[in-house]
Design a protein around this motif. Structure first.
Motif, mmCIF file in Angstrom:
data_model
loop_
_atom_site.group_PDB
_atom_site.id
_atom_site.type_symbol
_atom_site.label_atom_id
_atom_site.label_comp_id
_atom_site.label_asym_id
_atom_site.label_seq_id
_atom_site.Cartn_x
_atom_site.Cartn_y
_atom_site.Cartn_z
ATOM 1 N N UNK A 1 -0.386 -9.755 1.170
ATOM 2 C CA UNK A 1 0.208 -9.285 -0.082
ATOM 3 C C UNK A 1 1.631 -8.862 0.237
ATOM 4 N N UNK A 2 2.586 -9.253 -0.591
ATOM 5 C CA UNK A 2 3.984 -8.896 -0.368
ATOM 6 C C UNK A 2 4.434 -7.970 -1.494
ATOM 7 N N UNK A 3 4.892 -6.772 -1.141
ATOM 8 C CA UNK A 3 5.399 -5.794 -2.112
ATOM 9 C C UNK A 3 6.902 -5.665 -1.873
ATOM 10 N N UNK A 4 7.705 -5.919 -2.910
ATOM 11 C CA UNK A 4 9.148 -6.063 -2.720
ATOM 12 C C UNK A 4 9.930 -5.149 -3.655
ATOM 13 N N UNK A 5 10.891 -4.424 -3.090
ATOM 14 C CA UNK A 5 11.981 -3.846 -3.876
ATOM 15 C C UNK A 5 13.267 -4.322 -3.216
ATOM 16 N N UNK A 6 14.082 -5.040 -3.954
ATOM 17 C CA UNK A 6 15.265 -5.672 -3.374
ATOM 18 C C UNK A 6 16.405 -4.673 -3.229
ATOM 19 N N UNK A 7 17.446 -5.120 -2.550
ATOM 20 C CA UNK A 7 18.576 -4.239 -2.287
ATOM 21 C C UNK A 7 19.296 -3.793 -3.537
ATOM 22 N N UNK A 8 19.221 -4.619 -4.606
ATOM 23 C CA UNK A 8 19.884 -4.246 -5.857
ATOM 24 C C UNK A 8 18.941 -3.513 -6.811
ATOM 25 N N UNK A 9 17.736 -3.179 -6.356
ATOM 26 C CA UNK A 9 16.806 -2.403 -7.181
ATOM 27 C C UNK A 9 17.281 -0.962 -7.266
ATOM 28 N N UNK A 10 16.799 -0.254 -8.268
ATOM 29 C CA UNK A 10 17.166 1.152 -8.410
ATOM 30 C C UNK A 10 16.624 1.949 -7.227
ATOM 31 N N UNK A 11 17.297 3.035 -6.831
ATOM 32 C CA UNK A 11 16.796 3.843 -5.711
ATOM 33 C C UNK A 11 15.397 4.403 -5.959
ATOM 34 N N UNK A 12 15.060 4.626 -7.227
ATOM 35 C CA UNK A 12 13.715 5.107 -7.544
ATOM 36 C C UNK A 12 12.648 4.103 -7.166
ATOM 37 N N UNK A 13 12.889 2.820 -7.460
ATOM 38 C CA UNK A 13 11.934 1.781 -7.096
ATOM 39 C C UNK A 13 11.831 1.649 -5.577
ATOM 40 N N UNK A 14 12.967 1.724 -4.891
ATOM 41 C CA UNK A 14 12.930 1.640 -3.431
ATOM 42 C C UNK A 14 12.156 2.812 -2.842
ATOM 43 N N UNK A 15 12.275 3.966 -3.473
ATOM 44 C CA UNK A 15 11.590 5.159 -2.960
ATOM 45 C C UNK A 15 10.071 5.035 -3.077
ATOM 46 N N UNK A 16 9.567 4.501 -4.196
ATOM 47 C CA UNK A 16 8.113 4.460 -4.385
ATOM 48 C C UNK A 16 7.462 3.253 -3.715
ATOM 49 N N UNK A 17 8.255 2.281 -3.242
ATOM 50 C CA UNK A 17 7.688 1.030 -2.710
ATOM 51 C C UNK A 17 6.672 1.242 -1.592
ATOM 52 N N UNK A 18 6.979 1.984 -0.512
ATOM 53 C CA UNK A 18 5.976 2.111 0.557
ATOM 54 C C UNK A 18 4.718 2.849 0.123
ATOM 55 N N UNK A 19 4.850 3.814 -0.789
ATOM 56 C CA UNK A 19 3.665 4.542 -1.259
ATOM 57 C C UNK A 19 2.758 3.626 -2.088
ATOM 58 N N UNK A 20 3.381 2.793 -2.928
ATOM 59 C CA UNK A 20 2.597 1.858 -3.732
ATOM 60 C C UNK A 20 1.870 0.850 -2.842
ATOM 61 N N UNK A 21 2.574 0.314 -1.835
ATOM 62 C CA UNK A 21 1.958 -0.646 -0.919
ATOM 63 C C UNK A 21 0.805 -0.010 -0.148
ATOM 64 N N UNK A 22 0.950 1.261 0.221
ATOM 65 C CA UNK A 22 -0.101 1.949 0.979
ATOM 66 C C UNK A 22 -1.335 2.186 0.112
ATOM 67 N N UNK A 23 -1.144 2.458 -1.180
ATOM 68 C CA UNK A 23 -2.296 2.627 -2.079
ATOM 69 C C UNK A 23 -3.090 1.332 -2.186
ATOM 70 N N UNK A 24 -2.374 0.201 -2.238
ATOM 71 C CA UNK A 24 -3.064 -1.100 -2.253
ATOM 72 C C UNK A 24 -3.868 -1.271 -0.966
ATOM 73 N N UNK A 25 -3.248 -0.923 0.173
ATOM 74 C CA UNK A 25 -3.929 -1.046 1.467
ATOM 75 C C UNK A 25 -5.156 -0.153 1.529
ATOM 76 N N UNK A 26 -5.054 1.055 0.978
ATOM 77 C CA UNK A 26 -6.179 1.998 1.030
ATOM 78 C C UNK A 26 -7.367 1.499 0.213
ATOM 79 N N UNK A 27 -7.104 0.781 -0.861
ATOM 80 C CA UNK A 27 -8.197 0.230 -1.667
ATOM 81 C C UNK A 27 -9.085 -0.667 -0.805
ATOM 82 N N UNK A 28 -8.449 -1.521 -0.007
ATOM 83 C CA UNK A 28 -9.214 -2.432 0.846
ATOM 84 C C UNK A 28 -9.814 -1.687 2.040
ATOM 85 N N UNK A 29 -9.075 -0.724 2.609
ATOM 86 C CA UNK A 29 -9.596 0.043 3.739
ATOM 87 C C UNK A 29 -10.876 0.770 3.351
ATOM 88 N N UNK A 30 -10.914 1.345 2.157
ATOM 89 C CA UNK A 30 -12.080 2.111 1.719
ATOM 90 C C UNK A 30 -13.288 1.215 1.447
#
Length: 517
Positions: free
Chosen positions: A227-256
């Motif tokens: 799965x590829x979760x992307x926030x590009x360089x021209x994305x808002x700083x808010x989107x860049x900030x939440x990107x790793x947390x969102x990707x980790x929630x997806x990962x936790x769904x499968x881990x659980x």
């Protein structure tokens, strides 16, 4: 009043209540509504929402959302998750009474999404099972298991010297353009047929760089389990900030659900800079290097979510490979030292080795795995245990020899052996090496079989040894990939096969030496 009349009255009453309930139409609901005071660079200041909670999701016009970050007495500082040019002062803002979340489920596998869960790969809508908050508490200690299952990267230098276990957090660090992303991609490619789901999280990357990674994953068939979760360089700083947390929630769904998951954060330097930008715009006090005081916390609460769950909680694991960029080889900078203290070891890439073409450019002396041999197949432990020391000794003596000192024969042998270790750890991109082939090469290396091979023919010699992996017996193969250690007989068998593979090459070299060629 007789019983018959009473029953009729009750029936009529119940019928009337049922009809009113079925035909009920709710009237206008009371709703908290605020007003935008000002907007600038991904931040909005909102007034009039006194009941808003910290990190609550607020809805603006044009279906743009934001996260409440600053809860001041008179107004709220909101981090926007979209373009700020569509919001103006005076616009209305409403509460959603929920935190930011992301859709999760098996329908995400093979897809490319943004941090809000929207597809960006032109493959149509995504099916999902449920929503997970992007910020979730890390699993408690009692739910965790020790890291004891290896995660094979397919890279000889890492699997032999700096092993990574499932559930570990191993930092990849180095200057720009030293091959940090390549190590992560090679690790993802090596998970083919290993039942490990991979998530590549691109934070503030150039569009061309992300497209290259997606192309490589697709060409090698790795997108089928990624799965590829992307926030590009021209994305808002808010989107860049939440990107790793969102990707980790997806990962936790499968881990659980008992799945082993690998997640790559590329890179947390951009994440720290995005958070610094947001904090300064929200007028939070700056500290060292202008980063806010809680910069350590944003990464610690992210990486603490990587773990290996015990059997009572499904037995799944989440392995994190965060990437951080250094400047001028300064590993003592603020963000790198923060991440070194949070993670379970680091892989440091040297620009000097990169310039010499020794790829992957892993500096063995500055790299470490704090989980160590517990996350390594037992076949490696006995063979590769002394490699790091032998390489360090040869490097030290090689530096000493540059002063023109005459060296005795034993010292020269140590230096020559170290040169062969360095060359045999060299490996082309996107060509992971299997466990059995690695073991054959490492046994031959530690026993000095490659010392008789000229440096310019080391690659040829390695290929000859690796081809012998197909001739190993099924019992020996089973012992190599299991937790059983190699016996003396097993080592003798492997040595005999390696000697057979290198025989003609060594004889050819000796003949040329005797003839003075």
């Amino acid at each position: 009043m007789n019983q018959l009349n009473l029953n009729k009255i009750l029936d009529d009453t119940f019928t009337e209540i049922r009809d009113k309930r079925e035909n009920y139409k709710p009237g206008p609901q009371l709703q908290e509504m605020g007003t935008v005071k000002n907007v600038s660079a991904g931040i909005a200041t909102v007034s009039g929402l006194p009941g808003t909670g910290f990190e609550e999701l607020l809805q603006f016009s044009n279906d743009i959302y934001g996260i409440a970050f600053n809860l001041d007495e008179d107004d709220i500082g909101v981090v926007l998750l979209g373009e700020d040019d569509q919001i103006q002062a005076g616009d209305k803002v409403t509460r959603t009474h929920r935190v930011a979340d992301i859709p999760v489920g098996k329908g995400l596998i093979g897809r490319i999404i943004n941090p809000l869960g929207n597809p960006i790969d032109d493959k149509g809508p995504i099916s999902y099972d449920e929503y997970y908050p992007i910020e979730r508490p890390a699993p408690p200690i009692m739910s965790r298991e020790a890291v004891n299952v290896p995660l094979q990267t397919g890279l000889k230098v890492i699997d032999a010297i700096i092993p990574i276990g499932r559930g570990q957090r191993e930092l990849i660090m180095g200057d720009r353009q030293t091959g940090k992303t390549s190590i992560a991609i090679d690790t993802i490619l090596n998970q083919h047929d290993k039942d490990v789901l991979c998530i590549y999280c691109a934070i503030g990357q150039r569009t061309a760089a992300v497209a290259k990674v997606v192309s490589e994953l697709s060409e090698k068939g790795a997108l089928e389990y990624s799965i590829v979760v992307v926030s590009e360089g021209n994305s808002s700083p808010g989107l860049q900030y939440i990107t790793p947390y969102a990707a980790t929630s997806i990962a936790e769904y499968f881990m659980e659900q008992g799945q082993d998951v690998l997640i790559v954060y590329d890179d947390l330097t951009n994440h720290a800079r995005a958070y610094r930008e947001l904090s300064l715009l929200l007028r939070r006090p700056p500290g060292r290097e202008a980063f806010p005081g809680d910069i350590f916390y944003i990464h610690s609460r992210l990486l603490e979510r990587a773990t290996h769950l015990n059997d009572n909680h499904g037995g799944g694991s989440l392995t994190a490979l965060p990437i951080v960029e250094t400047e001028a080889q300064d590993i003592s900078a603020y963000i790198p030292t923060n991440l070194i203290s949070i993670t379970d070891g680091q892989i440091y890439l040297s620009p000097k080795l990169f310039e010499l073409g020794l790829l992957p450019a892993v500096d063995i002396g500055k790299s470490v795995s704090r989980v160590g041999g517990k996350a390594q197949l037992r076949a490696y432990r006995k063979i590769a245990g002394n490699l790091k020391l032998a390489y360090a000794q040869s490097e030290e003596l090689e530096t000493f020899s540059r002063f023109g000192t005459r060296l005795d024969e034993d010292t020269q042998k140590i230096i020559e052996h170290g040169k062969r270790i360095r060359l045999l750890f060299k490996q082309p991109e996107m060509q992971p090496v299997s466990v059995t082939e690695q073991i054959l090469v490492l046994v031959a290396l530690t026993k000095g079989l490659f010392d008789a091979v000229p440096l310019n023919r080391i690659t040829e010699a390695e290929d000859l040894v690796r081809k012998k992996a197909t001739q190993l017996s099924s019992d020996l193969l089973r012992r190599i990939i299991s937790s059983e250690p190699l016996s003396a007989t097993d080592e003798e068998t492997i040595l005999a096969m390696a000697n057979e593979a290198l025989g003609s090459l060594v004889r050819d070299t000796q003949i040329k030496t005797n003839n003075g060629e």
